[in-house]
Design a protein around this motif. Structure first.
Motif, PDB file in Angstrom:
ATOM      1  N   ALA A 104       0.177  13.528  12.372  1.00 64.33           N
ATOM      2  CA  ALA A 104       1.195  14.573  12.175  1.00 64.33           C
ATOM      3  C   ALA A 104       2.376  14.324  13.113  1.00 64.33           C
ATOM      4  CB  ALA A 104       0.593  15.953  12.420  1.00 64.33           C
ATOM      5  N   VAL A 105       2.078  13.960  14.344  1.00 60.51           N
ATOM      6  CA  VAL A 105       3.141  13.652  15.317  1.00 60.51           C
ATOM      7  C   VAL A 105       3.986  12.502  14.770  1.00 60.51           C
ATOM      8  CG1 VAL A 105       3.585  12.657  17.609  1.00 60.51           C
ATOM      9  CG2 VAL A 105       1.918  14.507  17.349  1.00 60.51           C
ATOM     10  N   HIS A 106       3.309  11.465  14.275  1.00 59.91           N
ATOM     11  CA  HIS A 106       3.982  10.303  13.694  1.00 59.91           C
ATOM     12  C   HIS A 106       4.946  10.722  12.572  1.00 59.91           C
ATOM     13  CE1 HIS A 106       4.423   6.356  11.777  1.00 59.91           C
ATOM     14  NE2 HIS A 106       4.078   6.945  10.648  1.00 59.91           N
ATOM     15  N   HIS A 107       4.522  11.688  11.756  1.00 61.72           N
ATOM     16  CA  HIS A 107       5.357  12.133  10.636  1.00 61.72           C
ATOM     17  C   HIS A 107       6.360  13.217  11.031  1.00 61.72           C
ATOM     18  CE1 HIS A 107       3.441   9.836   7.530  1.00 61.72           C
ATOM     19  NE2 HIS A 107       2.261  10.371   7.730  1.00 61.72           N
ATOM     20  N   GLY A 108       6.259  13.705  12.271  1.00 65.07           N
ATOM     21  CA  GLY A 108       7.172  14.768  12.705  1.00 65.07           C
ATOM     22  C   GLY A 108       6.774  16.138  12.193  1.00 65.07           C
ATOM     23  N   PHE A 109       5.444  16.340  12.037  1.00 68.54           N
ATOM     24  CA  PHE A 109       4.932  17.635  11.568  1.00 68.54           C
ATOM     25  C   PHE A 109       4.260  18.391  12.695  1.00 68.54           C
ATOM     26  CE2 PHE A 109       3.859  15.844   7.090  1.00 68.54           C
ATOM     27  CZ  PHE A 109       5.163  16.040   6.693  1.00 68.54           C
ATOM     28  N   GLU A 110       4.239  19.703  12.549  1.00 63.57           N
ATOM     29  CA  GLU A 110       3.393  20.595  13.341  1.00 63.57           C
ATOM     30  C   GLU A 110       2.094  20.728  12.555  1.00 63.57           C
ATOM     31  OE1 GLU A 110       3.819  21.920  16.741  1.00 63.57           O
ATOM     32  OE2 GLU A 110       5.748  22.470  15.846  1.00 63.57           O
ATOM     33  N   ALA A 128       4.577  24.292   5.119  1.00 64.59           N
ATOM     34  CA  ALA A 128       5.224  23.554   4.023  1.00 64.59           C
ATOM     35  C   ALA A 128       4.193  22.914   3.103  1.00 64.59           C
ATOM     36  CB  ALA A 128       6.131  22.479   4.612  1.00 64.59           C
ATOM     37  N   GLY A 129       3.002  22.702   3.626  1.00 63.63           N
ATOM     38  CA  GLY A 129       1.935  22.110   2.837  1.00 63.63           C
ATOM     39  C   GLY A 129       0.587  22.543   3.378  1.00 63.63           C
ATOM     40  N   LEU A 130      -0.414  22.493   2.516  1.00 62.80           N
ATOM     41  CA  LEU A 130      -1.735  22.956   2.908  1.00 62.80           C
ATOM     42  C   LEU A 130      -2.784  21.942   2.431  1.00 62.80           C
ATOM     43  CD1 LEU A 130      -2.567  26.689   2.508  1.00 62.80           C
ATOM     44  CD2 LEU A 130      -4.332  24.992   2.168  1.00 62.80           C
ATOM     45  N   ILE A 131      -3.623  21.519   3.368  1.00 67.07           N
ATOM     46  CA  ILE A 131      -4.740  20.627   3.042  1.00 67.07           C
ATOM     47  C   ILE A 131      -5.998  21.466   3.181  1.00 67.07           C
ATOM     48  CG2 ILE A 131      -6.030  18.581   3.804  1.00 67.07           C
ATOM     49  CD1 ILE A 131      -3.327  17.519   4.954  1.00 67.07           C
ATOM     50  N   ILE A 132      -6.807  21.500   2.141  1.00 64.19           N
ATOM     51  CA  ILE A 132      -8.002  22.359   2.218  1.00 64.19           C
ATOM     52  C   ILE A 132      -9.247  21.636   1.736  1.00 64.19           C
ATOM     53  CG2 ILE A 132      -7.441  23.456  -0.036  1.00 64.19           C
ATOM     54  CD1 ILE A 132      -8.770  26.053   1.189  1.00 64.19           C
ATOM     55  N   ASN A 133     -10.277  21.690   2.577  1.00 64.43           N
ATOM     56  CA  ASN A 133     -11.622  21.335   2.130  1.00 64.43           C
ATOM     57  C   ASN A 133     -12.402  22.642   2.101  1.00 64.43           C
ATOM     58  OD1 ASN A 133     -14.199  20.526   1.656  1.00 64.43           O
ATOM     59  ND2 ASN A 133     -14.210  18.856   3.153  1.00 64.43           N
ATOM     60  N   LEU A 187      -6.404  12.081   6.001  1.00 63.03           N
ATOM     61  CA  LEU A 187      -5.210  11.306   6.389  1.00 63.03           C
ATOM     62  C   LEU A 187      -4.385  10.960   5.160  1.00 63.03           C
ATOM     63  CD1 LEU A 187      -6.863   8.920   9.015  1.00 63.03           C
ATOM     64  CD2 LEU A 187      -5.389  10.875   9.482  1.00 63.03           C
ATOM     65  N   ALA A 188      -5.073  10.614   4.079  1.00 69.21           N
ATOM     66  CA  ALA A 188      -4.370  10.296   2.828  1.00 69.21           C
ATOM     67  C   ALA A 188      -3.592  11.521   2.347  1.00 69.21           C
ATOM     68  CB  ALA A 188      -5.382   9.847   1.767  1.00 69.21           C
ATOM     69  N   ALA A 189      -4.216  12.696   2.472  1.00 69.79           N
ATOM     70  CA  ALA A 189      -3.548  13.944   2.055  1.00 69.79           C
ATOM     71  C   ALA A 189      -2.300  14.189   2.899  1.00 69.79           C
ATOM     72  CB  ALA A 189      -4.522  15.116   2.185  1.00 69.79           C
ATOM     73  N   LEU A 190      -2.426  13.938   4.192  1.00 70.60           N
ATOM     74  CA  LEU A 190      -1.276  14.160   5.092  1.00 70.60           C
ATOM     75  C   LEU A 190      -0.144  13.181   4.772  1.00 70.60           C
ATOM     76  CD1 LEU A 190      -0.443  15.969   7.467  1.00 70.60           C
ATOM     77  CD2 LEU A 190      -1.215  14.176   9.005  1.00 70.60           C
ATOM     78  N   ASP A 191      -0.502  11.936   4.527  1.00 70.85           N
ATOM     79  CA  ASP A 191       0.519  10.929   4.170  1.00 70.85           C
ATOM     80  C   ASP A 191       1.218  11.314   2.870  1.00 70.85           C
ATOM     81  OD1 ASP A 191      -0.043   9.470   6.402  1.00 70.85           O
ATOM     82  OD2 ASP A 191      -1.077   7.838   5.369  1.00 70.85           O
ATOM     83  N   TYR A 192       0.446  11.828   1.916  1.00 67.07           N
ATOM     84  CA  TYR A 192       1.022  12.259   0.633  1.00 67.07           C
ATOM     85  C   TYR A 192       2.038  13.379   0.865  1.00 67.07           C
ATOM     86  CZ  TYR A 192       1.311  14.906  -3.723  1.00 67.07           C
ATOM     87  OH  TYR A 192       1.774  15.613  -4.804  1.00 67.07           O
ATOM     88  N   LEU A 193       1.639  14.375   1.658  1.00 68.03           N
ATOM     89  CA  LEU A 193       2.545  15.500   1.930  1.00 68.03           C
ATOM     90  C   LEU A 193       3.792  15.026   2.681  1.00 68.03           C
ATOM     91  CD1 LEU A 193       0.005  18.314   2.896  1.00 68.03           C
ATOM     92  CD2 LEU A 193       1.391  18.160   0.822  1.00 68.03           C
ATOM     93  N   ALA A 194       3.590  14.089   3.599  1.00 66.18           N
ATOM     94  CA  ALA A 194       4.732  13.552   4.355  1.00 66.18           C
ATOM     95  C   ALA A 194       5.724  12.907   3.402  1.00 66.18           C
ATOM     96  CB  ALA A 194       4.245  12.535   5.387  1.00 66.18           C
ATOM     97  N   GLY A 195       5.215  12.126   2.466  1.00 62.44           N
ATOM     98  CA  GLY A 195       6.080  11.469   1.487  1.00 62.44           C
ATOM     99  C   GLY A 195       6.896  12.488   0.704  1.00 62.44           C
ATOM    100  N   LEU A 196       6.245  13.575   0.285  1.00 63.65           N
ATOM    101  CA  LEU A 196       6.934  14.605  -0.504  1.00 63.65           C
ATOM    102  C   LEU A 196       7.960  15.356   0.323  1.00 63.65           C
ATOM    103  CD1 LEU A 196       4.134  16.471  -2.458  1.00 63.65           C
ATOM    104  CD2 LEU A 196       5.837  14.882  -3.363  1.00 63.65           C
ATOM    105  N   LEU A 197       7.558  15.731   1.529  1.00 57.34           N
ATOM    106  CA  LEU A 197       8.407  16.623   2.326  1.00 57.34           C
ATOM    107  C   LEU A 197       9.592  15.883   2.952  1.00 57.34           C
ATOM    108  CD1 LEU A 197       5.574  18.738   3.974  1.00 57.34           C
ATOM    109  CD2 LEU A 197       7.073  19.396   2.100  1.00 57.34           C
ATOM    110  N   LYS A 198       9.447  14.574   3.109  1.00 56.49           N
ATOM    111  CA  LYS A 198      10.546  13.806   3.697  1.00 56.49           C
ATOM    112  C   LYS A 198      11.593  13.439   2.670  1.00 56.49           C
ATOM    113  CE  LYS A 198       8.064  11.783   7.573  1.00 56.49           C
ATOM    114  NZ  LYS A 198       7.388  10.563   8.024  1.00 56.49           N
ATOM    115  N   ARG A 199      11.186  13.548   1.385  1.00 53.10           N
ATOM    116  CA  ARG A 199      12.123  13.206   0.308  1.00 53.10           C
ATOM    117  C   ARG A 199      13.286  14.200   0.315  1.00 53.10           C
ATOM    118  NH1 ARG A 199       8.440  12.522  -4.604  1.00 53.10           N
ATOM    119  NH2 ARG A 199       7.402  10.967  -3.346  1.00 53.10           N
ATOM    120  N   PRO A 200      14.523  13.702   0.161  1.00 51.16           N
ATOM    121  CA  PRO A 200      15.661  14.629   0.223  1.00 51.16           C
ATOM    122  C   PRO A 200      15.686  15.597  -0.968  1.00 51.16           C
ATOM    123  CG  PRO A 200      16.430  12.388  -0.247  1.00 51.16           C
ATOM    124  CD  PRO A 200      14.946  12.312  -0.046  1.00 51.16           C
TER     125      PRO A 200
END
Ligand code: DQA
Length: 148
Positions: free
Chosen positions: A41-47, A71-76, A135-148
């Motif tokens: 999350a730190v790497h992607h600039g997320f809280e 901005a996004g929710l990961i749930i198990n 981690l895959a879920a977080l990377d996916y959300l990062a991709g979406l949220l960083k998109r302009p």
């Protein structure tokens, strides 16, 4: 400017990760998962807000708290995946992206695990990749949220 918040919610018995049926769920603890996710999350600039509860109502409360905040929710949702209309309804009232994660491949297991109420609302589902799924879920959300 504050960083975008990602909420990570874990359902019942996931507090026992590492010692609970390790042949199915692996040897990593939930704390290991949290540490890895925090670094990513730190790497992607997320809280990151990382939570676990054994109680359905508490999970509903946490999903409601994510409204307007995360901005996004990961749930198990763990066993509630297969039983909880209340968690589905709470997720339906949440406006951000939702990724459903399962450590095991629920489709390869007992038939009662094949149906997920949560999948009706999830934007994506990851199953069977072990803790890497988070981690895959977080990377996916990062991709979406960083998109302009
Ligand atoms: C789980 C799968 C569920 O069927 C089970 O009840 C769990 C964990 C998983 O991560 O593989 O507790 O969600």
């Amino acid at each position: 400017m504050s960083k975008p918040l990602i909420a990570v919610l874990n359902g019942p018995n996931l507090n026992l990760l590492g010692t609970r049926e390790p042949e199915i769920y692996g040897h990593q603890t939930l704390q290991d998962v949290e540490s890895e996710l925090r670094a990513r999350a730190v790497h992607h600039g997320f809280e990151l807000d990382f939570q676990q509860s054994n109680h359905e109502g508490r999970l509903v409360d946490l999903i409601q708290e994510a409204r307007g905040q995360a901005a996004g929710l990961i749930i198990n949702p763990a066993a509630y995946t297969h039983t909880s209309v209340a968690i589905l309804d709470a997720l339906s009232a949440y406006e951000g992206k939702v990724v459903e994660v399962h450590l095991s491949n629920i489709h390869k297991r007992e038939p009662f695990r094949h149906h997920s109420y949560v999948s009706r609302r999830a934007d994506g589902v990851v199953a069977g990749l072990g803790t890497f799924g988070y981690l895959a879920a977080l990377d996916y959300l990062a991709g979406l949220l960083k998109r302009p």
